[in-house]
Write a protein that holds these residues in place. Structure first.
Motif, mmCIF file in Angstrom:
data_model
loop_
_atom_site.group_PDB
_atom_site.id
_atom_site.type_symbol
_atom_site.label_atom_id
_atom_site.label_comp_id
_atom_site.label_asym_id
_atom_site.label_seq_id
_atom_site.Cartn_x
_atom_site.Cartn_y
_atom_site.Cartn_z
ATOM 1 N N SER A 193 20.231 -2.099 26.404
ATOM 2 C CA SER A 193 21.020 -2.032 25.276
ATOM 3 C C SER A 193 22.370 -1.690 25.751
ATOM 4 C CB SER A 193 20.486 -0.767 24.371
ATOM 5 O OG SER A 193 20.464 0.339 25.093
ATOM 6 N N LYS A 194 23.372 -1.582 24.786
ATOM 7 C CA LYS A 194 24.758 -1.207 25.005
ATOM 8 C C LYS A 194 24.754 0.282 25.575
ATOM 9 C CE LYS A 194 29.323 -1.691 24.845
ATOM 10 N NZ LYS A 194 29.902 -2.276 26.050
ATOM 11 N N ALA A 195 23.614 0.990 25.069
ATOM 12 C CA ALA A 195 24.036 2.420 25.158
ATOM 13 C C ALA A 195 23.169 2.831 26.599
ATOM 14 C CB ALA A 195 22.944 3.226 24.235
ATOM 15 N N GLY A 196 22.921 1.610 27.249
ATOM 16 C CA GLY A 196 22.651 1.846 28.781
ATOM 17 C C GLY A 196 21.025 2.108 28.893
ATOM 18 N N TYR A 197 20.288 1.867 28.065
ATOM 19 C CA TYR A 197 18.529 2.013 28.034
ATOM 20 C C TYR A 197 18.051 0.625 28.227
ATOM 21 C CZ TYR A 197 18.983 6.920 26.561
ATOM 22 O OH TYR A 197 19.304 8.181 26.568
ATOM 23 N N GLY A 198 17.058 0.520 28.981
ATOM 24 C CA GLY A 198 16.220 -0.572 29.271
ATOM 25 C C GLY A 198 14.945 -0.349 29.836
ATOM 26 N N PHE A 199 14.289 -1.893 29.712
ATOM 27 C CA PHE A 199 12.919 -1.993 30.353
ATOM 28 C C PHE A 199 12.422 -3.369 30.659
ATOM 29 C CE2 PHE A 199 12.674 -2.310 25.695
ATOM 30 C CZ PHE A 199 11.500 -3.204 25.368
ATOM 31 N N VAL A 200 11.502 -3.590 31.352
ATOM 32 C CA VAL A 200 11.169 -4.834 31.576
ATOM 33 C C VAL A 200 9.860 -5.338 30.622
ATOM 34 C CG1 VAL A 200 9.799 -6.465 33.273
ATOM 35 C CG2 VAL A 200 11.470 -4.492 34.075
#
Length: 733
Positions: free
Chosen positions: A609-616
């Motif tokens: 995400s633009k907010a700097g969060y993520g996952f696989v």
């Protein structure tokens, strides 16, 4: 002539809020639409326009034995006397009543061009002629015998029936559809014989359940036939609640041409599907390669339906071909059931099967009682006159003398024999030759027959049990007149899971998917060697160029966090500009396209995400069956890239870069994810996945790819702030 003087100016002005004035007027309009235009009456199944057409034709004596009259004459009578609306709407309603592919039991016998199942319009009303059918006569029977109420027409010059006597349950037999204000109705046609059998069951056992009725009326019976594949449980629920639907398929058969060659022949169309438009739609599916199993379609119809479908390969099973076409075209449609009708009090109600049949039976009983009362009144008057004639025969010579010699024979007859004024007038109006001896026997026989009839009618009027029994007898005679075999077959739905998937028969060809900045998508054959030669609409340019196969599923990631699935075989040809991708998926206008890639079974994507969060996320979990896609990421999606390495590189808007092991990210199907990189201001600018062995690459401002040999200096823990990146580092791709 009375002249009405208008009131003073102040008396004609009403001071009220605009909202109240609008709501009151709109409510009046809504009620008028509901009661006088869109919803049928549960008793006779007619809307006002159809009822007025029937009554006008009855008044014109256009019975089945009469010669047909111009439809323009009928429309004029209806419009001038009963229905103050446009002639086009009246003629359209009349035409529909005559079409055997629209009405299960046509009520108008049309002569001339009344349209066809291809969707062609009827000829102009000045060219066509019409009269009533025997079925229409059954609906009108007894209307001149005080069987129903009448009301004044719109101009108070005549009267029209509030409802027709309705000899059979026309509402369910011919069905109805309409859209009112805030409500609608959709009632499918049924078999009249089955409906009457169900009525008999209700007459025998008023407490019979809808399930018992549904065994007699297993489902709709459409005039165009077809196969209903909704299943008994679903149809029963619709009959119970008055709401539901039924899936209707075309009837087809396989023609063996020898040597393993075959073709499909469609012999019956789904209800209200225009054959010409269906053929056009099937041709478009072939042209756009959206029906990979269908090779050709042609119309060989004459008076009967004969639609020929040829497979692309003889190795395809006929059932698989038809199942694919049922999904892709109007060879299968869903007919909605919404039995919203006006009850006997004119109130809109959604009724189930039992309630509709019971309302019809109650109406038939009322008609029977009123007709009996009308007949009793006339029989009593006739018997009264016959009693006077009987007195004449007993004193014939004296009556003749009084008529010859007395100056006031009427008064003398009344005084001498105790006659009523009506009897005396009748005797004086009777010709002398009718008073012969042979006429005396005729009068005695008539008197006895009428006396017996009067006793029967009076017994009928006073006994509800006899009334219901007579209703049943009347229905049985109607059943014999309307009996016809069922046209629509009721069948259980086919288990499509047991049939091989359509994709298994799609030819596997290499393509290049082209998606423009403005969202136009197409597929070019083979490989695109020089993207600069691609042409786009003015002001548009290339956004994504994806090599794929026609058998692939494409994953389109959107900025609103959703991932959509598009079949590569369904893309428009690469010869033109393609078509807007928003026609294929429900992508919001404000959402941007983040990435487009071909699905790899077993593959994984890194979503961030633009907010700097993520996952696989596993790719297999991202495939969507609906146009609305799958909500994968909570937040504004910045990237959705394929995982092909063991390390993650992130760069923020602050130009700081951070590299950490891919193993630090969780694997999940949807959610917000974990923090990739921390920022005091701004957010994530770009992210990449790379192999430690090969090292990462990034793109400078000039679009050239650069190696990053000392990337290990930026290794850190996930969610760290990172450090200033190499000069020129802004993005990884």
């Amino acid at each position: 002539m009375t002249v009405h003087t208008p009131p003073p100016e102040g008396g004609r002005i009403i001071d009220e809020p605009m909202s109240e004035a609008l709501s009151r007027r709109y409510l009046a309009y809504a009620l008028s639409t509901i009661t006088n235009r869109a919803l049928p009456d549960v008793r006779d199944g007619f809307k006002p326009v159809h009822r007025r057409i029937m009554y006008a034709m009855h008044q014109m004596r256009l019975n089945p034995q009469a010669a047909a009259r111009k439809c323009a004459k009928v429309v004029g009578e209806v419009m001038g006397g009963y229905h103050p609306h446009g002639d086009a709407s009246i003629y359209d309603a009349l035409v529909r009543l005559a079409q055997d592919f629209s009405q299960r039991y046509p009520l108008v016998d049309g002569q001339g061009n009344f349209g066809n199942i291809d969707g062609d319009n009827a000829a102009a009303m000045r060219y066509t002629e019409c009269k009533l059918t025997p079925a229409a006569v059954l609906l009108m029977e007894g209307i001149d015998q005080d069987s129903v109420d009448f009301r004044a027409t719109y101009d108070d010059q005549d009267e029209e029936p509030v409802v027709l006597p309705a000899g059979f349950p026309n509402l369910l037999a011919n069905g109805s559809s309409g859209i009112a204000v805030g409500m609608a109705t959709s009632i499918p046609p049924h078999n009249a014989g089955e409906l009457i059998d169900a009525c008999h069951l209700l007459l025998e056992r008023p407490d019979a359940t809808t399930e018992e009725l549904a065994h007699i009326v297993p489902g709709p019976d459409f005039p165009t036939g077809g196969v209903a594949v909704e299943g008994h449980a679903s149809i029963l629920d619709a009959y119970e609640t008055g709401r539901g639907g039924v899936r209707l398929r075309a009837r087809w058969e396989t023609e063996d041409l020898g040597r393993g060659v075959w073709r499909i022949v469609v012999t019956e169309m789904p209800y209200q599907v225009q054959k010409s438009k269906l053929i056009e739609a099937l041709a478009d599916l072939i042209e756009n390669k959206k029906a990979p199993l269908l090779g050709d379609v042609r119309d060989e119809s004459a008076e009967d339906i004969r639609l020929v479908l040829e497979p692309k390969s003889r190795t395809v099973e006929p059932e698989v071909l038809m199942e694919s076409l049922f999904k892709l075209s109007d060879l299968e449609v869903r007919f909605p059931i919404n039995m919203n009708v006006l009850d006997a009090t004119g109130t809109p109600r959604v009724m189930g099967l039992k309630a509709c049949l019971q309302a019809f039976l109650d109406h038939r009983r009322e008609v029977l009682v009123r007709r009996a009362g009308w007949r009793i009144d006339r029989v009593e008057k006739r018997l009264h006159l016959l009693e006077g004639l009987r007195i004449v025969f007993l004193n014939l010579d004296e009556v003749i003398r009084i008529v010859r010699e007395e100056e006031q024979p009427k008064a003398v007859l009344i005084a001498r024999f105790g006659l009523s004024e009506l009897q005396a007038d009748f005797i004086l109006d009777t010709r002398l030759r009718q008073l012969a001896r042979i006429e005396e026997m005729t009068i005695e026989n008539e008197y006895k027959a009428l006396s017996d009839e009067l006793a029967t009618l009076q017994a009928l009027s006073s006994s509800p049990a006899k009334q219901w029994k007579q209703v049943g007898k009347d229905l049985e005679s109607v059943r014999k007149a309307l009996v016809s075999p069922r046209r629509t077959t009721i069948s259980e739905a086919v288990d499509t899971a047991a049939i091989a998937s359509i994709e298994a028969f799609i030819p596997r060809e290499a393509i290049t998917v082209i998606l423009s900045e403005r969202g136009w998508i197409r597929a070019a054959k083979g490989k695109v060697d020089d993207p600069s030669e691609l042409k786009f609409k003015e002001g548009d340019s290339l956004a994504f160029l994806v090599p794929a196969w026609t058998t692939d599923k494409l994953l389109l990631a959107a900025s609103d966090g959703r991932i959509f699935t598009i079949g590569a075989d369904k893309l428009a040809s690469g010869r033109g500009h393609g078509e807007p991708v928003r026609l294929m998926i429900d992508l919001d206008e404000g959402a941007g396209i983040v990435n487009l890639l071909a699905h790899q079974p077993g593959g994984k994507l890194l979503v961030a995400s633009k907010a700097g969060y993520g996952f696989v996320a596993p790719e297999d979990d991202l495939l969507a069956q609906k146009r609305g896609g799958k909500q994968v990421l909570n937040g504004e999606m910045l990237a959705a890239i394929r995982v092909s390495g063991d390390h993650v590189a992130a760069i923020g808007d602050n130009i700081k870069a951070l590299i950490f092991p891919l193993a630090d990210l969780p694997e999940m199907g949807r959610g917000k994810g974990v923090k990739l990189q921390s920022y005091k201001q701004g957010g994530l600018a770009d992210v990449a996945v790379f192999s430690a062995e090969a090292g990462p690459e990034w793109v400078d401002g000039g679009g050239r790819r650069r190696n990053w040999p000392d990337w290990k200096d930026w290794l850190g823990k996930r969610a760290g702030a990172g450090r200033q990146g190499p000069r020129g580092l802004r993005k990884f791709r």
